[in-house]
Scaffold this active site. Structure first.
Site, PDB file in Angstrom:
ATOM      1  N   GLY A  55      11.219   6.337   2.192  1.00 16.00           N
ATOM      2  CA  GLY A  55      12.805   6.331   2.477  1.00 16.00           C
ATOM      3  C   GLY A  55      13.129   5.132   3.356  1.00 16.00           C
ATOM      4  CG  PHE A  56      11.882   5.105   7.523  1.00 13.59           C
ATOM      5  CD1 PHE A  56      13.192   5.032   8.198  1.00 13.59           C
ATOM      6  CD2 PHE A  56      11.162   6.119   7.183  1.00 13.59           C
ATOM      7  CE1 PHE A  56      13.599   6.302   8.613  1.00 13.59           C
ATOM      8  CE2 PHE A  56      11.521   7.186   7.972  1.00 13.59           C
ATOM      9  CZ  PHE A  56      12.651   7.098   8.531  1.00 13.59           C
ATOM     10  N   GLY A  57      11.268   1.939   3.775  1.00 14.07           N
ATOM     11  CA  GLY A  57      10.956   0.710   3.166  1.00 14.07           C
ATOM     12  C   GLY A  57       9.447   0.457   2.689  1.00 14.07           C
TER      13      GLY A  57
ATOM     14  CB  ILE B 133      -1.018  -0.089   1.032  1.00 16.99           C
ATOM     15  CG1 ILE B 133      -0.058   0.009   2.647  1.00 16.99           C
ATOM     16  CG2 ILE B 133      -1.968  -1.063   1.183  1.00 16.99           C
ATOM     17  CD1 ILE B 133      -1.029   0.092   3.823  1.00 16.99           C
TER      18      ILE B 133
ATOM     19  CB  SER C  76       7.464   2.027  -1.126  1.00 15.80           C
ATOM     20  OG  SER C  76       7.162   2.950  -2.449  1.00 15.80           O
TER      21      SER C  76
ATOM     22  CB  VAL D 278       3.592   0.603   3.924  1.00 18.38           C
ATOM     23  CG1 VAL D 278       2.457   0.587   5.096  1.00 18.38           C
ATOM     24  CG2 VAL D 278       4.788   1.528   4.393  1.00 18.38           C
TER      25      VAL D 278
ATOM     26  CG  ASP E  84      11.384  13.364   5.522  1.00 17.97           C
ATOM     27  OD1 ASP E  84      11.225  14.323   4.802  1.00 17.97           O
ATOM     28  OD2 ASP E  84      11.031  12.027   5.238  1.00 17.97           O
TER      29      ASP E  84
END
Length: 859
Positions: A525-527, A521, A523, A529, A639
């Site tokens: 900078g952290f990965g 669902i 995406s 989702v 951020d």
């Protein structure tokens, strides 16, 4: 800011104090000296309020003691409502001096015991007003210092108790020294704590009505009750309604109770007590004393394997005198001077709970008794634990041992163990408890020969290598069921006992919840989702952290412990986490409307109406204000952008990814500059290596606010007719009939010309007024000032949006840097046919401007 006190100048001349002590004034002046001996005929009183309700005196709480304090006293009840030198009492010959520098208190030997802090101007008078407030005045009758701003253990009517303020109990009614209980006001609640451990919250009391999710600014008592207020006193956050009274006080008693009482017909009448169950008081029955029937009166006893020494004073001690209480560490280094080979545990039996458990939660869930014991043994702050057989939940007693709460029906499957230093070999946990020795169990100490130790070390390293190879269960391989139900030995080795962690999910459990990570669902900078459904049918968003910057599980869990304990209506709630091997998952509540950028910038679906945009702006501001000043750990998001503002039902804004910036891999340079943040929202201080503060978030918020107004990215296309077109359409290209527009500069120019309607999203047509646009634009421009000190705090932003604080005008001189950014952006427009995408990326990086998606895939 001190309160300006106005009264006729002649009052200073006619209100001179008669030093005989027979009559008093509400004023005294510099070079005044007072001691109890000097005013002994009038119990040390040297000052009185005009209405006679309060007096100031060098006073001793009990006539048979030798300790004297500078006090403000309620005359009718002789109750001390404020004291100065509570930790440094003087004798009856000690003196108080009033000088132009303030108040000083000296003992009989001339040693300074207490003084007011450094004051900004010379003191012209000291006044005790009709509310009981002791005030130092300057020559213009302005307040320099007030006792109301330095409360001790009591709050009066007319006194505003601010957020982050604390009350500290006295040791007793006769000893005013600071005790172990304190009351703290947070932005959302009132907490009672004992030695750093919470034992009561106002919001959980059955008599408290929670009215709003606004941030509280202060607490006050008045004729109708107790209130937590926000919005400059216009919003009630929590209310305790009480009978009408012309005079009442709220006090933190030496017993640890928070009481509100009124003075009626010559006596105090108690209207409210928290906690209502006296057994919830940490030392209601002394150390390890067992408390029952606390709602009426305490019934104290000692649990198994303990007996009464001086019950209700020092509490209970081990029956076997060869055992002593474990000396807990007072630091976070998890070390102690005690030899671990002497550790043991005394079992207290079933049916017990501990006062702090409902506020701290279990240290670990679903473990066996041995794991729970070893977790406690490995941390010097743990002084005992409670274990629930049915759930496997492990609760700790921390640092200082308080009283136990006893209820054999309510906690019938919960057993307790007290950490002691052993003098003989006790039994292991879970054994027969018919005698004393069977209720004790030590740490097993194995003395290994060097050769044996070497062999075991090799085996242990091999085991770690094997586990690291099979750490993640999310790559399509099938792992043993030990990830969800590990054997006790492996569970112990993999155990993490960081206080405050939210629910920990197993790897298999997350695979099942997400259907093997099937539905992507989002995406960032952290990965990636993924959407998931937990066994209780609640929908969640599972974020798989792929760009992890921290080294190891403990650092990750420490961050999550902070995030998991932060709760606000405008912050996405962290439901839990998974940390196994290299796998890192965060489980959040699911946001039904996705992120703000999808709703705001999309040409598909209904357009966001102005009221919805305003509510999103206000909700985001409230969430940031809470992160910056409302929670225990200040968090700078670093951020803030539309992608990190998620929308729940009714477009309620919730900030996501707060506190995760430390987890980011610094190699993610495509999205992040310097350390973290997204181009287009970065504050200038990122580029100048200046200090990063919460004002960095304020800048980013201002940029987001401008995008909320326009409905387009801040870097967009504008035709010569000034209409705004398709700033987010990936297929748009430059033509002779359009130009690139840097919207923050355009907003500044339209502000200077008063042409606000040209800034609004054209899709709103006439459904928004110039006044509504002006409000958000002015706030946004104030937020993007170049100098961080010129930007408002997020709390001030909330006040301006709500209307409680006057709307500020931006400083033009602090916004001229936008003209430079605008010129750099225009340069990119004029050379569109001469530069390639790589050159554009460099140019925009230098100017801190995000690229339109049609020019580059850089963002």
């Amino acid at each position: 800011m001190g309160t300006l006190l106005l009264f006729p100048a002649a009052a200073f001349l006619c209100c001179a104090l008669l030093v005989s002590g027979i009559s008093y004034s509400e004023f005294v002046y510099p070079n005044f000296t007072a001691s109890n001996l000097q005013f002994v005929e009038n119990s040390g009183t040297f000052l009185s309020s005009r209405n006679g309700s309060f007096k100031a005196a060098i006073f001793n709480p009990r006539s048979n003691q030798i300790n004297f304090y500078l006090c403000v006293i309620h005359v009718a009840s002789n109750m001390i409502i404020w004291s100065a030198n509570r930790d440094s009492p003087i004798s009856n010959s000690g003196k108080m001096y009033l000088t132009q520098e303030g108040i000083s208190i000296f003992d009989e030997k001339g040693n300074l015991k207490w003084s007011t802090p450094k004051i900004s101007a010379r003191v012209n008078a000291m006044m005790l007003n009709e509310l009981g407030n002791l005030i130092l005045l300057d020559r213009y009758n302005g307040s320099l210092w007030e006792s109301f701003h330095q409360p001790t253990d009591t709050i009066l009517m007319g006194q505003l108790f601010p957020v982050s303020g604390s009350l500290f109990s006295a040791l007793s009614n006769s000893d005013l020294s600071v005790g172990d209980y304190n009351l703290t006001l947070t932005s959302s609640d009132v907490l009672l704590q004992w030695r750093g451990q919470t034992y009561w919250k106002l919001s959980m009391d059955q008599n408290a009505f929670v009215n709003s999710n606004y941030m509280a600014e202060y607490m006050a008592v008045n004729r109708t009750g107790l209130y937590l207020l926000g919005g400059n006193g216009t919003v009630v956050i929590i209310q305790v309604a009480l009978p009408l009274s012309d005079f009442r006080v709220a006090s933190l008693e030496s017993s640890g109770h928070f009481t509100i009482k009124r003075f009626v017909a010559g006596k105090w009448v108690n209207d409210f007590t928290g906690p209502s169950d006296s057994c919830q008081i940490p030392l209601s029955c002394g150390r390890i004393g067992s408390c029952s029937d606390g709602s009426v009166s305490n019934t104290c006893s000692c649990p198994a394997n303990f007996h009464s020494a001086f019950l209700n004073s020092t509490g209970c001690v081990p029956m076997d005198s060869t055992y002593s209480f474990y000396p807990a560490c007072n630091s976070t280094d998890n070390t102690t001077d005690s030899n671990s080979s002497t550790l043991s545990y005394l079992k207290i039996g079933y049916g017990y709970n501990y006062f702090s458990n409902q506020f701290s939660g279990p240290v670990r869930e679903g473990v066996n008794l041995t794991v729970c014991q070893n977790l406690c043994s490995g941390d010097c702050s743990c002084t005992g634990f409670l274990y629930e057989d049915s759930s496997g939940d492990c609760y700790w007693m921390r640092s200082y041992l308080g009283s136990l709460m006893s209820d054999t029906e309510r906690w019938k499957d919960q057993s307790g163990y007290i950490k002691v230093l052993a003098g003989s070999s006790p039994a292991k946990p879970g054994g027969n408890n018919n005698d004393q020795s069977s209720s004790k169990f030590p740490l097993i100490v194995i003395v290994l020969l060097p050769s044996t130790a070497f062999v075991i070390l090799i085996v242990f390293l091999g085991f770690l290598w094997w586990r690291m190879r099979g750490a993640s269960c999310s790559e399509g391989s099938t792992k043993p069921d030990r990830y969800n139900n590990p054997p006790p030995s492996e569970e112990l080795e993999d155990s993490l006992h960081i206080p405050g962690l939210p629910k920990r999910f197993g790897c298999k459990e997350m695979e099942a919840a997400t259907d093997n990570f099937r539905t992507l669902i989002g995406s960032g900078g952290f990965g990636a989702v993924y959407k998931g459904t937990l066994p209780d049918n609640s929908v969640v968003a599972v974020k798989k952290i792929t760009n992890l910057g921290v080294q190891g599980k403990r650092e990750f869990c420490t961050e999550i412990a902070v995030i998991g304990n932060i709760h606000h209506v405008n912050l996405v709630k962290l439901r839990g986490f998974c940390a196994q091997g290299s796998l890192r998952l965060l489980v959040y509540e699911y946001m039904s409307h996705g992120s703000l950028d999808r709703v705001l910038f999309s040409n598909v679906g209904p357009v966001l109406e102005w009221q919805e945009r305003f509510d999103i702006a206000l909700g985001t501001a409230r969430g940031l204000a809470y992160l910056h000043g409302g929670c225990q750990h200040k968090i700078i998001h670093c951020d803030i952008k539309p992608e990190n503002i998620l929308l729940h039902d009714n477009f309620q804004a919730k900030i996501s990814d707060f506190g995760l910036s430390k987890l980011l891999n610094p190699e993610q340079s495509g999205l992040f500059t310097t350390m973290r943040g997204t181009r287009g929202y970065l504050a200038p201080e990122w580029l100048t290596n200046s200090a990063i503060s919460e004002k960095t978030d304020v800048y980013s918020y201002g940029m987001v606010l401008l995008e909320i107004v326009s409905g387009r990215k801040n870097c967009l296309f504008r035709t010569h007719s000034h209409s705004l077109e398709g700033g987010d359409s990936s297929g748009t290209s430059l033509s002779s009939g359009s130009e690139l527009l840097y919207f923050p500069l355009f907003a500044l120019e339209m502000y200077e010309q008063g042409r606000y309607l040209e800034l609004s999203d054209p899709r709103l047509e006439s459904r928004v007024t110039a006044e509504e646009i002006e409000k958000l634009v002015r706030v946004a421009l104030c937020c993007v000032h170049e100098e961080p000190s010129h930007r408002p705090s997020m709390a001030t932003v909330v006040g301006m949006l709500e209307g409680g604080i006057p709307l500020a005008h931006p400083r033009i001189e602090s916004l001229n840097f936008l003209r430079f950014y605008g010129r750099r952006f225009a340069e990119a427009s004029t050379v569109a046919g001469q530069r390639n995408d790589e050159e554009y990326a460099l140019l925009y990086a230098q100017a801190n401007i995000s690229l339109p998606t049609s020019l580059s895939g850089f963002r």
